[in-house]
Write a protein that holds these residues in place. Structure first.
Motif, mmCIF file in Angstrom:
data_model
loop_
_atom_site.group_PDB
_atom_site.id
_atom_site.type_symbol
_atom_site.label_atom_id
_atom_site.label_comp_id
_atom_site.label_asym_id
_atom_site.label_seq_id
_atom_site.Cartn_x
_atom_site.Cartn_y
_atom_site.Cartn_z
ATOM 1 N N ALA A 41 -26.369 20.878 -15.019
ATOM 2 C CA ALA A 41 -26.486 21.826 -16.134
ATOM 3 C C ALA A 41 -26.419 23.257 -15.628
ATOM 4 N N LEU A 42 -27.083 23.520 -14.517
ATOM 5 C CA LEU A 42 -27.027 24.868 -13.925
ATOM 6 C C LEU A 42 -25.616 25.198 -13.460
ATOM 7 N N GLN A 86 -23.365 25.812 -16.539
ATOM 8 C CA GLN A 86 -23.640 27.085 -17.205
ATOM 9 C C GLN A 86 -23.192 28.277 -16.362
ATOM 10 N N ARG A 128 -16.570 23.232 -16.594
ATOM 11 C CA ARG A 128 -17.636 22.996 -17.586
ATOM 12 C C ARG A 128 -17.396 21.683 -18.333
ATOM 13 N N TYR A 187 -20.070 18.649 -18.009
ATOM 14 C CA TYR A 187 -20.782 18.148 -19.191
ATOM 15 C C TYR A 187 -20.409 16.691 -19.491
ATOM 16 N N ALA A 189 -21.697 20.402 -26.168
ATOM 17 C CA ALA A 189 -21.305 21.227 -25.023
ATOM 18 C C ALA A 189 -19.938 20.816 -24.496
ATOM 19 N N ALA A 230 -16.952 23.427 -24.595
ATOM 20 C CA ALA A 230 -16.315 23.764 -23.313
ATOM 21 C C ALA A 230 -14.821 23.477 -23.380
ATOM 22 N N LEU A 265 -18.524 29.565 -24.619
ATOM 23 C CA LEU A 265 -19.867 29.450 -24.057
ATOM 24 C C LEU A 265 -20.825 29.639 -25.224
ATOM 25 N N GLU A 271 -24.479 28.002 -27.609
ATOM 26 C CA GLU A 271 -25.861 27.538 -27.597
ATOM 27 C C GLU A 271 -26.072 26.146 -27.020
ATOM 28 N N ALA A 298 -25.059 24.765 -24.469
ATOM 29 C CA ALA A 298 -25.250 24.828 -23.024
ATOM 30 C C ALA A 298 -26.704 25.156 -22.687
ATOM 31 N N GLN A 299 -27.312 26.049 -23.437
ATOM 32 C CA GLN A 299 -28.708 26.406 -23.199
ATOM 33 C C GLN A 299 -29.633 25.244 -23.567
ATOM 34 N N LEU A 313 -29.509 22.764 -20.743
ATOM 35 C CA LEU A 313 -30.302 23.238 -19.610
ATOM 36 C C LEU A 313 -31.796 23.106 -19.901
#
Length: 177
Positions: free
Chosen positions: A51-52, A55, A63, A67, A131, A135, A140, A142, A144-145, A148
């Motif tokens: 995930a890091l 992102q 990405r 994902y 995501a 992607a 980019l 929400e 993705a956050q 994470l």
């Protein structure tokens, strides 16, 4: 004349509830529980690293691939390992002196286990699907956050469960099982 004493037959004490597991069965289940729990935590850490990486990447292809790989790990490893840890833990609790609800640390671990099974499937998993789609569109957004955040939460909760297994805090609850 001397009287001979008749030997007193003692009946073994029985504890209420289900019988305890035989020693070898308990060891086998404990091994399975530790292996599945450690594997579950390892997959959670791997998902956090992915995930890091996703992102932090500016490359949409990276990405998408990351994902998509996370989604595969979520389906093929997180859920099966979590279910196996839950089942082996409950059987161990029922078949040993620890119980399922008899000690606070076991009861809390049970709640944490269920939470880490259910909450990510309701939050992180759909966010992972989103995501991948965003992607692919080169955005980019929400999800993705959320991915994470869900990965961080899983690692933290599973680490707390591991600490509880080692330290066994808080004593007994008073529950019979």
């Amino acid at each position: 004349m001397t009287a001979t004493a008749t030997p007193v037959r003692r009946t073994p004490r029985t504890r209420p509830g289900p019988p305890r597991l035989p020693r070898n069965a308990r060891r086998l289940l404990l091994t399975a529980h530790v292996v599945t729990s450690v594997g579950w935590l390892g997959v959670a850490y791997a998902l956090l690293v992915m995930a890091l990486s996703a992102q932090a990447s500016a490359d949409p292809g990276t990405r998408v691939a990351t994902y998509a790989l996370m989604l595969s790990f979520d389906n093929a490893a997180m859920l099966p390992l979590g279910l196996a840890a839950l089942v082996t833990g409950v059987i161990l609790g029922v078949g040993s002196h620890w119980g399922v609800l008899r000690h606070w640390w076991v009861a809390v671990k049970l709640v944490l286990n269920i939470a880490v099974l259910v909450v990510p499937m309701l939050t992180r998993h759909p966010a992972l699907v989103d995501a991948v789609d965003t992607a692919r569109a080169g955005l980019l957004t929400e999800p993705a956050q959320q991915v994470l955040d869900g990965s961080i939460a899983s690692v933290v909760v599973l680490t707390v469960a591991t600490v509880l297994s080692v330290y066994k805090p808080w004593g007994k609850t008073g529950a019979p099982i």
